[in-house]
Each structure stands twice: as structure tokens, then as C-alpha cells.
Enzyme design. Sequence first.
Site, PDB file in Angstrom:
ATOM      1  CE1 TYR A  41      -3.573  -0.312   4.788  1.00 59.99           C
ATOM      2  CE2 TYR A  41      -4.165  -2.287   4.782  1.00 59.99           C
ATOM      3  CZ  TYR A  41      -3.957  -1.344   4.214  1.00 59.99           C
ATOM      4  OH  TYR A  41      -3.805  -1.491   2.878  1.00 59.99           O
TER       5      TYR A  41
ATOM      6  CB  SER B  46      -0.783  -0.106   1.248  1.00 57.19           C
ATOM      7  OG  SER B  46      -1.670   1.404   1.478  1.00 57.19           O
TER       8      SER B  46
HETATM    9  N1  LIG Z   1      -8.731  -0.279  -1.905  1.00 57.35           N
HETATM   10  C1  LIG Z   1      -7.822   0.407  -1.545  1.00 57.35           C
HETATM   11  O1  LIG Z   1      -7.510   1.768  -1.310  1.00 57.35           O
HETATM   12  C2  LIG Z   1      -6.535  -0.245  -1.225  1.00 57.35           C
HETATM   13  C3  LIG Z   1      -6.274  -1.576  -1.035  1.00 57.35           C
HETATM   14  N2  LIG Z   1      -5.037  -2.251  -0.894  1.00 57.35           N
HETATM   15  C4  LIG Z   1      -4.948  -3.561  -0.672  1.00 57.35           C
HETATM   16  O2  LIG Z   1      -5.505  -4.119  -1.741  1.00 57.35           O
HETATM   17  C5  LIG Z   1      -5.725  -5.385  -1.023  1.00 57.35           C
HETATM   18  C6  LIG Z   1      -7.404  -5.751  -1.768  1.00 57.35           C
HETATM   19  O3  LIG Z   1      -8.179  -4.644  -1.112  1.00 57.35           O
HETATM   20  P1  LIG Z   1      -9.587  -4.372  -1.637  1.00 57.35           P
HETATM   21  O4  LIG Z   1      -9.728  -5.221  -2.860  1.00 57.35           O
HETATM   22  O5  LIG Z   1      -9.531  -2.920  -1.664  1.00 57.35           O
HETATM   23  O6  LIG Z   1     -10.536  -4.901  -0.606  1.00 57.35           O
HETATM   24  P2  LIG Z   1     -11.585  -5.823  -0.770  1.00 57.35           P
HETATM   25  O7  LIG Z   1     -12.526  -5.801   0.800  1.00 57.35           O
HETATM   26  O8  LIG Z   1     -12.742  -5.237  -1.721  1.00 57.35           O
HETATM   27  O9  LIG Z   1     -11.290  -7.133  -1.067  1.00 57.35           O
HETATM   28  C7  LIG Z   1     -10.515  -7.696  -0.210  1.00 57.35           C
HETATM   29  C8  LIG Z   1     -10.382  -9.339  -0.545  1.00 57.35           C
HETATM   30  O10 LIG Z   1      -9.526 -10.105   0.534  1.00 57.35           O
HETATM   31  C9  LIG Z   1     -10.444 -11.163   0.761  1.00 57.35           C
HETATM   32  N3  LIG Z   1     -10.054 -11.516   2.161  1.00 57.35           N
HETATM   33  C10 LIG Z   1     -10.319 -10.856   3.408  1.00 57.35           C
HETATM   34  N4  LIG Z   1      -9.865 -11.766   4.330  1.00 57.35           N
HETATM   35  C11 LIG Z   1      -9.501 -13.021   3.726  1.00 57.35           C
HETATM   36  C12 LIG Z   1      -8.974 -14.334   4.445  1.00 57.35           C
HETATM   37  N5  LIG Z   1      -8.956 -14.225   5.512  1.00 57.35           N
HETATM   38  N6  LIG Z   1      -8.672 -15.012   3.541  1.00 57.35           N
HETATM   39  C13 LIG Z   1      -8.950 -15.036   2.249  1.00 57.35           C
HETATM   40  N7  LIG Z   1      -9.404 -13.846   1.643  1.00 57.35           N
HETATM   41  C14 LIG Z   1      -9.523 -12.836   2.387  1.00 57.35           C
HETATM   42  C15 LIG Z   1     -11.795 -10.832   0.560  1.00 57.35           C
HETATM   43  O11 LIG Z   1     -12.476 -12.093   0.268  1.00 57.35           O
HETATM   44  P3  LIG Z   1     -13.298 -13.022   1.141  1.00 57.35           P
HETATM   45  O12 LIG Z   1     -13.920 -12.071   2.242  1.00 57.35           O
HETATM   46  O13 LIG Z   1     -14.502 -13.565   0.373  1.00 57.35           O
HETATM   47  O14 LIG Z   1     -12.613 -13.763   1.792  1.00 57.35           O
HETATM   48  C16 LIG Z   1     -11.699 -10.039  -0.739  1.00 57.35           C
HETATM   49  O15 LIG Z   1     -11.629 -10.727  -1.860  1.00 57.35           O
HETATM   50  C17 LIG Z   1      -5.648  -5.596   0.340  1.00 57.35           C
HETATM   51  O16 LIG Z   1      -4.344  -6.212   0.511  1.00 57.35           O
HETATM   52  C18 LIG Z   1      -5.489  -4.071   0.489  1.00 57.35           C
HETATM   53  O17 LIG Z   1      -4.670  -3.620   1.761  1.00 57.35           O
HETATM   54  C19 LIG Z   1      -4.146  -1.192  -0.985  1.00 57.35           C
HETATM   55  C20 LIG Z   1      -4.026   0.099  -1.035  1.00 57.35           C
HETATM   56  C21 LIG Z   1      -5.321   0.634  -1.126  1.00 57.35           C
HETATM   57  C1  LIG Z   2      -6.304   1.076   2.274  1.00 61.72           C
HETATM   58  C2  LIG Z   2      -5.282   1.511   1.743  1.00 61.72           C
HETATM   59  O1  LIG Z   2      -4.386   1.182   1.843  1.00 61.72           O
HETATM   60  C3  LIG Z   2      -5.326   2.893   1.113  1.00 61.72           C
HETATM   61  N1  LIG Z   2      -3.917   3.127   0.495  1.00 61.72           N
HETATM   62  C4  LIG Z   2      -5.608   4.257   2.006  1.00 61.72           C
HETATM   63  O2  LIG Z   2      -4.716   5.000   1.950  1.00 61.72           O
HETATM   64  O3  LIG Z   2      -6.687   4.096   2.375  1.00 61.72           O
END
Ligand SMILES: NC(=O)C1=CN([C@@H]2O[C@H](COP(=O)(O)OP(=O)(O)OC[C@H]3O[C@@H](n4cnc5c(N)ncnc54)[C@H](OP(=O)(O)O)[C@@H]3O)[C@@H](O)[C@H]2O)C=CC1
Ligand SMILES: CC(=O)[C@H](N)C(=O)O
Length: 260
Positions: free
Chosen positions: A164, A149
Site C-alpha cells: 500500500y 496518504s
Molecule cells: N481511511 C483512511 O484512514 C485513509 C484513506 N486514504 C485513502 O482514501 C481513499 C478512500 O478510502 P476510504 O474512504 O477510507 O475507503 P472506503 O473503503 O470507505 O472507500 C473506498 C472507495 O473506493 C471504491 N473502490 C474500491 N475499489 C474500486 C474499484 N476497483 N473501482 C472503483 N471504485 C473502487 C469503493 O467503492 P466500491 O467498492 O463501491 O467500488 C469505495 O467507494 C483511498 O484511496 C485510501 O487509500 C488515505 C489515507 C487514510
Molecule cells: C490507510 C491509510 O492510508 C492511513 N493513512 C493509515 O495510516 O492507515
Amino acid sequence: MQTSARDDKPLSGKVAVVTGASSGIGAAISRQLAAAGAKVAMAARRENLLKEIQDEISKEGGVALAVKCDVMNRAEVKELIQHTESTLGPVDILVNNAGIWVIRCMKNLHEEEWNQQVDVNIKGVLNCIGAVISGMCERKRGHIVNMSSQNGKTVIPLVGIAVYTGSKFFVEGMSRTLRQEVCKDGVRVTCIQPGEVETPGFARYLMTMEDEQCKQLYTYPRPYQILEPEVIAQAVLYAVTQPEHVAVNEILVQPREAPL
Ligand SMILES: NC(=O)C1=CN([C@@H]2O[C@H](COP(=O)(O)OP(=O)(O)OC[C@H]3O[C@@H](n4cnc5c(N)ncnc54)[C@H](OP(=O)(O)O)[C@@H]3O)[C@@H](O)[C@H]2O)C=CC1
Ligand SMILES: CC(=O)[C@H](N)C(=O)O
């Protein structure tokens, strides 16, 4: 530059595992890797959502496998990789995308949520690496992509995401050392560092804040255009389609109006 597969399908013949594939960034990554020719094992807990995405990919002519898996459970992760390798073949690409975050000030002691973020964002990543790293080194090829991130890159002046941020700093530090360990074994390690991305997770966490201190800082929707999940998927695709001698180690992608 010579590519190892047809240019329109640069990942033809490759097997990828994407965690957190049922939503947001992970779903976008799965679609793009499949469209590039990879056979993609999609892992998450919500199997129904995985199967919907699997059907979409299949209709587009791609190959996807929906695998219910909780990355916090090491036995389930090992079964994910064993099932993937017996069904699709040896894993070439692991995308550690599954991750959670909650926007809470530590002084309010949501300690169970602290543990959950550590269990998914740190232990979950380690469980997945532990299931693939030996095979990749034995085969002298592999690519581990860790979803970090912007918050893993530096401490931005925000409140409510201390745990986080710490989890993503772990991902960065672990990745940099792992990269040194395995680069001679033909294995690459890439960190993707997104800024704010419009996903169900992003919306959910911003709309469930409780601390007034956090609410004052975060508004939703954001006051500028944030990123689409497909933009992050394109960054992953760029990293994993480079020739074997080329390592894309970090990609920081942010909304233009919100640079670090
Ligand atoms: N959105 C943003 O602004 C940003 C996101 N990120 C990172 O990107 C990644 C994805 O985030 P994002 O797509 O936004 O979030 P979402 O909540 O939309 O998706 C998260 C995904 O992670 C899965 N997940 C959560 N816990 C578990 C678990 N215990 N086992 C398996 N799968 C799991 C969920 O699936 P399910 O619940 O079906 O298990 C889901 O598919 C994360 O690592 C986040 O830190 C980084 C920077 C910015
Ligand atoms: C969830 C994230 O990691 C994102 N970069 C944020 O700043 O909120």
C-alpha cells in the site's frame, strides 16, 4: 480576492468526477463539491450506494450523477468520462479517490492482494488520468486531485502496509512529475495525504487483520481521535476553489495526536 463564481457556490459551472464515491472519503468529497455548486459524477462499483448518495445530494439541491465503474477497467473508465461529458459537460476536476489497502505482512505471500492494490491504487489512477488529461490540456484548464496518504509522504514505523505504501509513493512521484508537465497547460495536480480517517474501509481493514505482528501494532478503535471524512473533503474543496494561478500541491492532514 476575485473568485470565478458566487462565493457561496465557488464551483458553480464546474464538472467534477469523484472515484470511490460510494463510501467514506469519496462520498464526503462528492457531497461537499456538490454543495459548492459543482455537477458531480460519482463513480464506484456499488451502484446502489452511489444512487443513495445521489438522492441525498439532489434533495439538497445539488447535481450528481451515479456511474457504475471499476477503475481497474480502462474501457469502463473511458465510458465514465464520455458519459459524464455528454451529460454534465467537460470535466474540470478529477478526484482519484478510489483506493484499497490490506494490512498483511509480505512474508505471508498474499500476492493476489498485492496485485489488487497495484491495480486499484496505481493502474486505476492512471486509467482515470488517461481519460481526462488530453481534454484538460486542450481546454487549458483542469484539476487532478490524487488521494495519496500519510503513507505516501513517508514510511511510518508500521508493518503490514508495504505494498500500500509503495502504491501511494507511486501516486506522489507520478503526481510531482505530471504537475511539471501540465502546469503550463493550465492544469493543476494536487496530492491529499490523510492520516487515519474513520471510514468503512479503515474499520474493515483493521478488523480483518490476520498477522499477530500487525494486530500488536494496530488496535481498533484507535487510542486517539482520528479524522472524519468531511475533514478530508474540506481539504479537497480548499484546493479546487483557489484562483487559477494558485496551485495547492500537497495537503497533509493528520490526527493531532499522531503526527508523522
Ligand atoms: N481511511 C483512511 O484512514 C485513509 C484513506 N486514504 C485513502 O482514501 C481513499 C478512500 O478510502 P476510504 O474512504 O477510507 O475507503 P472506503 O473503503 O470507505 O472507500 C473506498 C472507495 O473506493 C471504491 N473502490 C474500491 N475499489 C474500486 C474499484 N476497483 N473501482 C472503483 N471504485 C473502487 C469503493 O467503492 P466500491 O467498492 O463501491 O467500488 C469505495 O467507494 C483511498 O484511496 C485510501 O487509500 C488515505 C489515507 C487514510
Ligand atoms: C490507510 C491509510 O492510508 C492511513 N493513512 C493509515 O495510516 O492507515
